[in-house]
Design an enzyme around this catalytic site. Structure first.
Site, PDB file in Angstrom:
ATOM      1  N   TYR A   7      -0.320 -63.199 -71.271  1.00 46.93           N
ATOM      2  CA  TYR A   7      -0.137 -63.686 -72.652  1.00 46.93           C
ATOM      3  C   TYR A   7       0.320 -62.573 -73.583  1.00 46.93           C
ATOM      4  CZ  TYR A   7      -4.632 -61.362 -72.972  1.00 46.93           C
ATOM      5  OH  TYR A   7      -5.625 -60.405 -72.899  1.00 46.93           O
ATOM      6  N   GLY A   8       0.419 -61.356 -73.063  1.00 39.01           N
ATOM      7  CA  GLY A   8       0.799 -60.207 -73.890  1.00 39.01           C
ATOM      8  C   GLY A   8       1.877 -59.405 -73.179  1.00 39.01           C
ATOM      9  N   GLU A  26      -4.581 -51.612 -67.483  1.00 39.73           N
ATOM     10  CA  GLU A  26      -5.266 -52.293 -68.599  1.00 39.73           C
ATOM     11  C   GLU A  26      -6.728 -51.883 -68.690  1.00 39.73           C
ATOM     12  OE1 GLU A  26      -3.365 -53.596 -70.579  1.00 39.73           O
ATOM     13  OE2 GLU A  26      -1.581 -54.126 -69.417  1.00 39.73           O
TER      14      GLU A  26
HETATM   15  C1  BEZ Z   1      -1.433 -59.980 -70.569  1.00 41.11           C
HETATM   16  O1  BEZ Z   1      -0.319 -59.852 -70.996  1.00 41.11           O
HETATM   17  O2  BEZ Z   1      -1.812 -61.032 -70.086  1.00 41.11           O
HETATM   18  C2  BEZ Z   1      -2.382 -58.862 -70.574  1.00 41.11           C
HETATM   19  C3  BEZ Z   1      -2.684 -58.266 -71.747  1.00 41.11           C
HETATM   20  C4  BEZ Z   1      -3.559 -57.219 -71.739  1.00 41.11           C
HETATM   21  C5  BEZ Z   1      -4.135 -56.791 -70.578  1.00 41.11           C
HETATM   22  C6  BEZ Z   1      -3.827 -57.408 -69.394  1.00 41.11           C
HETATM   23  C7  BEZ Z   1      -2.963 -58.467 -69.397  1.00 41.11           C
END
Ligand code: BEZ
Length: 202
Positions: A26-27, A99
């Site tokens: 999602y990011g 992360e």
């Molecule tokens: C993501 O984009 O889903 C994500 C964001 C932060 C940490 C891990 C994954």
């Protein structure tokens, strides 16, 4: 909780015996999938909202001057649109490290764009992690992002690339687009020489 979540994530063994797992992004995963994947499909999760409430000490900021990146916060009825990646479980060692500043792995129901559902995995930085910054007015978040940078580059690049990727997905995300709008408006005012000071003196 320590912001380094690597060890905690190793104890999340639920998917270890699976050949393939759907990972919900999602990011930064949406615009920077720096891991091998077998397939990707737009998908959403329900009951969560994307928010620029997590501090970044190691990518888009530093320990002294953290940047702001997205996490998910519980919000009943809200649908968060993102991208699901089909990966093998080995990918998690890489992502646990990438992360490690507060993000934990959780199991989640996923719904794909054609209505299919499955159980997948998502990384979330919960509000009890030491790098969590929490809510602030969107204009203040935009100013914060405009001034931060870290080893992965300017915090503003993260915001702009995320907003672009969400637009391509057709996602409606008022929070992200409002912060993008504030950031772009502030940079236009700087270029035009119409900063706060000149407005005040005119
Ligand atoms: C993501 O984009 O889903 C994500 C964001 C932060 C940490 C891990 C994954």
């Amino acid at each position: 909780m320590s912001p380094d979540t690597t060890a905690q994530n190793k104890s999340m063994t639920h998917f270890d015996q699976h050949q393939e797992v759907w990972l919900f992004g999602y990011g930064s995963l949406i615009f920077r999938p720096d891991f091998p994947f077998l397939a990707r499909r737009p998908a959403c999760i329900t009951g969560w909202a994307r928010r620029f409430w997590q501090g970044s000490h190691d990518h888009r900021g530093t320990l002294e001057r953290p940047g702001r990146v997205v996490t998910l916060v519980p919000q009943a009825g809200t649908r968060c649109l993102g991208m699901a990646f089909l990966v093998t479980p080995e990918v998690f060692a890489h992502l646990d490290f990438r992360e490690k500043n507060g993000y934990l792995r959780f199991r989640t129901p996923l719904t794909f764009d054609d209505g299919d559902t499955c159980e997948g995995l998502v990384y979330i930085a919960t509000e009890d992690n030491a790098a969590f910054l929490g809510p602030a007015p969107e204009a203040a978040i935009a100013r914060h992002i405009a001034s931060a940078a870290g080893p992965s580059g300017p915090n503003s690049e993260y915001l702009l690339r995320l907003a672009e990727a969400l637009r391509e997905l057709g996602a409606e995300d008022e929070h992200v687009f409002a912060i993008e709008h504030h950031l772009l408006r502030a940079s236009t005012e700087d270029v035009d020489g119409r900063g706060k000071d000149s407005v005040a003196s005119s």
